[in-house]
Scaffold this motif. Structure first.
Motif: not given
Length: 347
Positions: A296-309
């Motif tokens: 599947l083509t998709t968009v990877r969500q930056p969960f860790d980067a969002t939380a860290q920032d």
């Protein structure tokens, strides 16, 4: 454990009362309540049991400390196993560990309009220094909550639900992700893109719908009727059964990967090939997305980067109440192109 004597009925418990009941010094109680090290497990257990027995709140101890802080952060999150909210909570838990703060989590329940207010009150009662709102649903129908919150608040991937002394936000707005998906399909040559939306009480579903709609308008493309799903693969399958009746469908953006996977199953069962006849894109990049047929083509969500920032900026607001906020760092959109998308037929 020692027995407490000499307190009048109805008197609010004090740290000295906890110390007497636990058989330790008042300083030891402060250390335990502040989450400090160099306290044995047995002593920590006795103090916490005494505090619970007396109904002693953690913030009473913290306010007796010179810093006035508990070094703890509270998180309000929807109690769900859905990949997005669960992954974001895991990212927050990892990020909080790196800050040296303790973590208190309160789950809300979908459909409970008073759940967010009650969760925030519960965390404030525990004396947390800051609060993270990872609440993806609009239970208020667009109305702001009437809450008094005197600690800094971090809101993840959603509008702030109430006014606080200091509010910081973090996370990519979902319409940016939807724009990347829709433009990917248009760039492949598709005349337009159909959309399978998530439930509109969810902020992310609204943003993805609006991002898709705005992108089609910006490119002067026709906006097809929106299909409604509930984030589940079953709802994607049902939508796919509807789409097979339309001959003009060549590209579909599903608001999450689970719905995209169900949609693909329905298309394949009907004899429509993916991607030769219909291209399908999801969003989230769930672990199984790379292993379905086709991948599947998709968009990877930056969960860790969002939380860290977000946690970095929240801790800065806690520890530097008079300083300017740390600027947000928006992570780039990570479009993961696999085998479920291709140019339209006859091109």
């Amino acid at each position: 454990m020692a027995r407490l004597v000499g307190r009048g009925a109805g008197t609010a418990p004090r740290s000295i009362d906890v110390a007497q009941l636990a058989g330790v010094s008042q300083k030891t109680v402060s250390r335990v309540m502040n989450g400090e090290q160099y306290v044995s497990d047995d002593v920590r257990r006795r103090v916490l049991e005494a505090a619970e027995a007396l109904g002693y709140r953690l913030n009473h101890a913290a306010r007796a400390l010179a810093s006035g802080r508990t070094r703890s952060i509270g998180v309000v999150t929807l109690g769900t196993a859905l990949y997005g909210p669960a992954s974001l909570l895991m990212g927050v838990e990892r990020a909080v560990r790196d800050t040296g703060y303790a973590l208190h989590v309160v789950n809300t329940v979908e459909g409970d309009a008073a759940g967010l207010a009650g969760a925030v009150d519960s965390l404030l009662d525990q004396g947390v220094d800051g609060i993270v709102i990872s609440e993806p649903i609009d239970e208020q129908g667009g109305a702001d909550l009437t809450l008094r919150v005197d600690v800094p608040v971090l809101v993840l991937s959603a509008p702030p639900p109430f006014a606080a002394r200091r509010v910081v936000t973090a996370g990519l707005v979902s319409h940016q992700l939807a724009r990347a998906v829709t433009e990917h399909l248009l760039d492949l040559g598709h005349e337009t893109v159909h959309h399978l939306a998530g439930p509109q009480r969810w902020f992310a579903a609204r943003d993805r719908l609006e991002g898709w709609r705005a992108t089609l308008a910006a490119h002067g493309r026709r906006e097809p009727p929106v299909l409604a799903g509930d984030w589940s693969a079953a709802s994607g399958y049902r939508a796919g059964r509807e789409l097979v009746e339309a001959d003009d469908v060549t590209a579909v953006f599903a608001a999450n990967d689970d719905m995209a996977i169900g949609l693909i199953r329905a298309l394949l069962e009907s004899g429509r090939r993916v991607p030769e006849d219909v291209s399908v894109v999801g969003l989230d990049d769930v672990p199984v997305a790379a292993y379905v047929t086709p991948p599947l083509t998709t968009v990877r969500q930056p969960f860790d980067a969002t939380a860290q920032d977000g946690l970095k900026r929240l801790v800065h607001a806690i520890e530097n109440p008079d300083a300017d906020p740390v600027p947000a760092q928006d992570p780039p959109v990570d479009l993961v192109v696999r085998e479920s998308t291709a140019p339209p037929p006859n091109r």
